[in-house]
Scaffold this motif. Sequence first.
Motif, PDB file in Angstrom:
ATOM      1  N   ALA A   1      33.952  43.826  32.140  1.00  0.00           N
ATOM      2  CA  ALA A   1      34.469  42.457  32.171  1.00  0.00           C
ATOM      3  C   ALA A   1      33.349  41.489  32.542  1.00  0.00           C
ATOM      4  O   ALA A   1      33.248  40.388  31.994  1.00  0.00           O
ATOM      5  CB  ALA A   1      35.628  42.341  33.161  1.00  0.00           C
TER       6      ALA A   1
ATOM      7  N   ALA B   1      42.248  37.707  45.170  1.00  0.00           N
ATOM      8  CA  ALA B   1      41.864  39.006  44.598  1.00  0.00           C
ATOM      9  C   ALA B   1      42.738  40.113  45.185  1.00  0.00           C
ATOM     10  O   ALA B   1      43.230  40.982  44.458  1.00  0.00           O
ATOM     11  CB  ALA B   1      40.387  39.284  44.879  1.00  0.00           C
TER      12      ALA B   1
ATOM     13  N   CYS C   1      37.819  35.203  40.852  1.00  0.00           N
ATOM     14  CA  CYS C   1      37.508  35.988  42.051  1.00  0.00           C
ATOM     15  C   CYS C   1      36.636  37.175  41.739  1.00  0.00           C
ATOM     16  O   CYS C   1      36.184  37.861  42.637  1.00  0.00           O
ATOM     17  CB  CYS C   1      38.759  36.570  42.680  1.00  0.00           C
ATOM     18  N   ALA C   2      36.495  37.466  40.469  1.00  0.00           N
ATOM     19  CA  ALA C   2      35.699  38.633  40.118  1.00  0.00           C
ATOM     20  C   ALA C   2      34.313  38.477  40.720  1.00  0.00           C
ATOM     21  O   ALA C   2      33.797  37.372  40.859  1.00  0.00           O
ATOM     22  CB  ALA C   2      35.615  38.753  38.607  1.00  0.00           C
TER      23      ALA C   2
ATOM     24  N   GLN D   1      38.215  34.166  31.348  1.00  0.00           N
ATOM     25  CA  GLN D   1      37.106  34.945  31.893  1.00  0.00           C
ATOM     26  C   GLN D   1      35.767  34.342  31.484  1.00  0.00           C
ATOM     27  O   GLN D   1      35.605  33.833  30.386  1.00  0.00           O
ATOM     28  CB  GLN D   1      37.205  36.398  31.429  1.00  0.00           C
TER      29      GLN D   1
ATOM     30  N   ALA E   1      40.583  42.013  34.593  1.00  0.00           N
ATOM     31  CA  ALA E   1      40.133  40.647  34.830  1.00  0.00           C
ATOM     32  C   ALA E   1      38.789  40.628  35.559  1.00  0.00           C
ATOM     33  O   ALA E   1      38.288  39.565  35.901  1.00  0.00           O
ATOM     34  CB  ALA E   1      41.171  39.869  35.632  1.00  0.00           C
ATOM     35  N   GLY E   2      38.232  41.796  35.812  1.00  0.00           N
ATOM     36  CA  GLY E   2      36.899  41.850  36.389  1.00  0.00           C
ATOM     37  C   GLY E   2      36.864  42.054  37.889  1.00  0.00           C
ATOM     38  O   GLY E   2      35.815  41.946  38.509  1.00  0.00           O
ATOM     39  N   ILE E   3      38.015  42.356  38.507  1.00  0.00           N
ATOM     40  CA  ILE E   3      38.039  42.589  39.948  1.00  0.00           C
ATOM     41  C   ILE E   3      37.559  44.011  40.226  1.00  0.00           C
ATOM     42  O   ILE E   3      37.998  44.955  39.593  1.00  0.00           O
ATOM     43  CB  ILE E   3      39.473  42.436  40.502  1.00  0.00           C
ATOM     44  N   ASN E   4      36.658  44.127  41.192  1.00  0.00           N
ATOM     45  CA  ASN E   4      36.129  45.432  41.569  1.00  0.00           C
ATOM     46  C   ASN E   4      37.124  46.116  42.509  1.00  0.00           C
ATOM     47  O   ASN E   4      37.195  45.808  43.696  1.00  0.00           O
ATOM     48  CB  ASN E   4      34.776  45.232  42.248  1.00  0.00           C
TER      49      ASN E   4
ATOM     50  N   PHE F   1      50.279  38.792  37.016  1.00  0.00           N
ATOM     51  CA  PHE F   1      50.537  38.972  38.434  1.00  0.00           C
ATOM     52  C   PHE F   1      51.842  38.256  38.748  1.00  0.00           C
ATOM     53  O   PHE F   1      51.894  37.043  38.881  1.00  0.00           O
ATOM     54  CB  PHE F   1      49.365  38.448  39.252  1.00  0.00           C
TER      55      PHE F   1
ATOM     56  N   ARG G   1      35.959  47.913  45.801  1.00  0.00           N
ATOM     57  CA  ARG G   1      35.580  47.007  46.885  1.00  0.00           C
ATOM     58  C   ARG G   1      36.814  46.415  47.556  1.00  0.00           C
ATOM     59  O   ARG G   1      36.903  46.327  48.779  1.00  0.00           O
ATOM     60  CB  ARG G   1      34.695  45.889  46.329  1.00  0.00           C
TER      61      ARG G   1
ATOM     62  N   ALA H   1      44.236  43.485  37.228  1.00  0.00           N
ATOM     63  CA  ALA H   1      43.153  42.958  38.056  1.00  0.00           C
ATOM     64  C   ALA H   1      41.819  43.557  37.637  1.00  0.00           C
ATOM     65  O   ALA H   1      40.804  42.864  37.551  1.00  0.00           O
ATOM     66  CB  ALA H   1      43.433  43.262  39.529  1.00  0.00           C
ATOM     67  N   LEU H   2      41.847  44.841  37.342  1.00  0.00           N
ATOM     68  CA  LEU H   2      40.624  45.524  36.922  1.00  0.00           C
ATOM     69  C   LEU H   2      40.100  44.920  35.618  1.00  0.00           C
ATOM     70  O   LEU H   2      38.911  44.646  35.474  1.00  0.00           O
ATOM     71  CB  LEU H   2      40.920  47.016  36.740  1.00  0.00           C
TER      72      LEU H   2
ATOM     73  N   ASP I   1      35.588  46.721  35.426  1.00  0.00           N
ATOM     74  CA  ASP I   1      35.210  45.434  36.024  1.00  0.00           C
ATOM     75  C   ASP I   1      33.773  45.063  35.657  1.00  0.00           C
ATOM     76  O   ASP I   1      33.454  43.895  35.469  1.00  0.00           O
ATOM     77  CB  ASP I   1      35.418  45.438  37.540  1.00  0.00           C
TER      78      ASP I   1
END
Lengths: 270, 296
Positions: A78, B173, A106-107, A157, B187-190, A92, B193, B184-185, A75
Amino acid sequence: MDDPLLILDGLHKSFGGVAAVRGVSTTLARGEIRGLIGPNGSGKTTLLNLVGGQTRPDRGWVVLAGRSLEGQPPDAIAARGVARTFQLPRVFRHMTVLENLLVVVCADHRRAGWVEARRDAEALLRLVHLDGLAHAEARTLSGGQAMLLQLARCLAQRPLVLCLLDEPFAGVHPGIKERMVQAIHETNRAHGVTFLVVSHEMPTLRRLAGRVSVMHNGAWIADGPLDAVARDPRVIEAYLGRPGPGHGPEEGRAPGRAADGHSGQPRDPA
Amino acid sequence: MDPTLLTQYVLAGLVIGGIYCLMAVGITFIYSVMKMINWAMGEFYMIGGYVQYVLITAWLGPQRWALALPLAVLTVAALGMLVQRLLLQPMFAGQLERLDEYATIVTISLTVLFRNLAVVLFGPYQFSPRDYAPPVQLGPLPINGSRVVAFLGAAVLLGLFALVVRRTWLGLALRSVAQNRLGALAAGINLSRIDMLAFGIGVGLAGAAGALLAPVFLVYPESGALSTVKGFEIIVIGGLGSLPGSIVGGFLLGLVESLGSVLISPSFRDVYGFGLLLLLLALRPTGLWGEQAREA
């Protein structure tokens, strides 16, 4: 703009006793579209994983825009502007196509307003001609459409400097393939985004990539324009195996060339 | 059978079903996002009851139970996040998917720890705060005021939960992580958290159930045991991983228990749910809305 965007320096990764990537060093220029080919199991996906942070290297460094990515989770990578797609589309499934794109917003590192994010996402859907399906659930898409959606999510992104695409064209309808090529070209041209594209589809790669690199048994064996690379005896050997005694004189040079390269090991039957 | 009485029992069943929903949604939510089952759910329910009781009796006073409720929920949620951060997250460092067996061992150990901590801190006694509200007259029928409060509280919380999950960035998220962790990871999702938040929200719902039901059922160290079992009954009935299944399953269990009590015998109240469970497993093994197989 002269310094390369991506530097791979002596990257090495083994799984158990098998070296998947061995000593890969190369650079990608800013705004380049680079193809990456190689027989199955040659380490292409592992290499993308090493850059994207999905896998940690045993040795070596990945340097993006002058800063090392060492130890960073995916992440965080990214957030530095690296996006990637996977061989099997990781969309998804129970979200709409539009929501799939909004997720990247949402990142943690990016906080855009709903309105702006939605406008961006809709523009991207138009770019890949998925706007008609914006409110369809992703699980209803065909395999090719899911790949296209995955590509669009990658392109959504922000920041975006490097896209790692793993077999984006495999099993995809020609019409959708065409949209992918256009979207990649458009993003590359408009935003200077760099692409590293793993693919087996030579005709598509020829349209996209100025240069192509070849991996074999985890090693980086050749670099250059596709046509030159395709004539390289090491590459031919990698794809077709060691020429037997019945081969012509031209191909006969291949084993000698390979021996001074990195692929001199006997082929592992496993 | 007297229709008035029947109506009353149906209502009572729905009221308690609303609370069951909180537990079940909490379990399902944690499972969906983290792919692990939190066996200590009932203990967070129990802690919610204790926190509520202590807040009311030692600090805020019995009139301000409504102020105590959100505080109790937040306390339990914060405790959950701490537990996730300190005990669950380190086990999975470097691994993308949660390993079920680790989570099982840790959360079952937590049930023992929390129950014994409750005994150490408060003794093996049963506590009960005063009723939140006087009985409410629903048509001809009086209903215990605390139960009505509990039902309304559950409805508000579930509504809030749905709003967060369906309509916010955080919800997006959370859903993305639930549907595809690796995607998700990338795509930049932490993930760490999101996992922490999901665990906090999930056990917060259990804590809310405990706090809301403190005057109805008693607050004691073992009070969570049965609610965990009921939570899992509902999960199996509704289908693992399905939030609508948890809601419908919760109400169904409440109804079956209530009607079983009046039509058969109140002594076996906790058994009727299992009857429903067995019946459903025979007819529809995936539950009402369950996934056919886990998606890899």
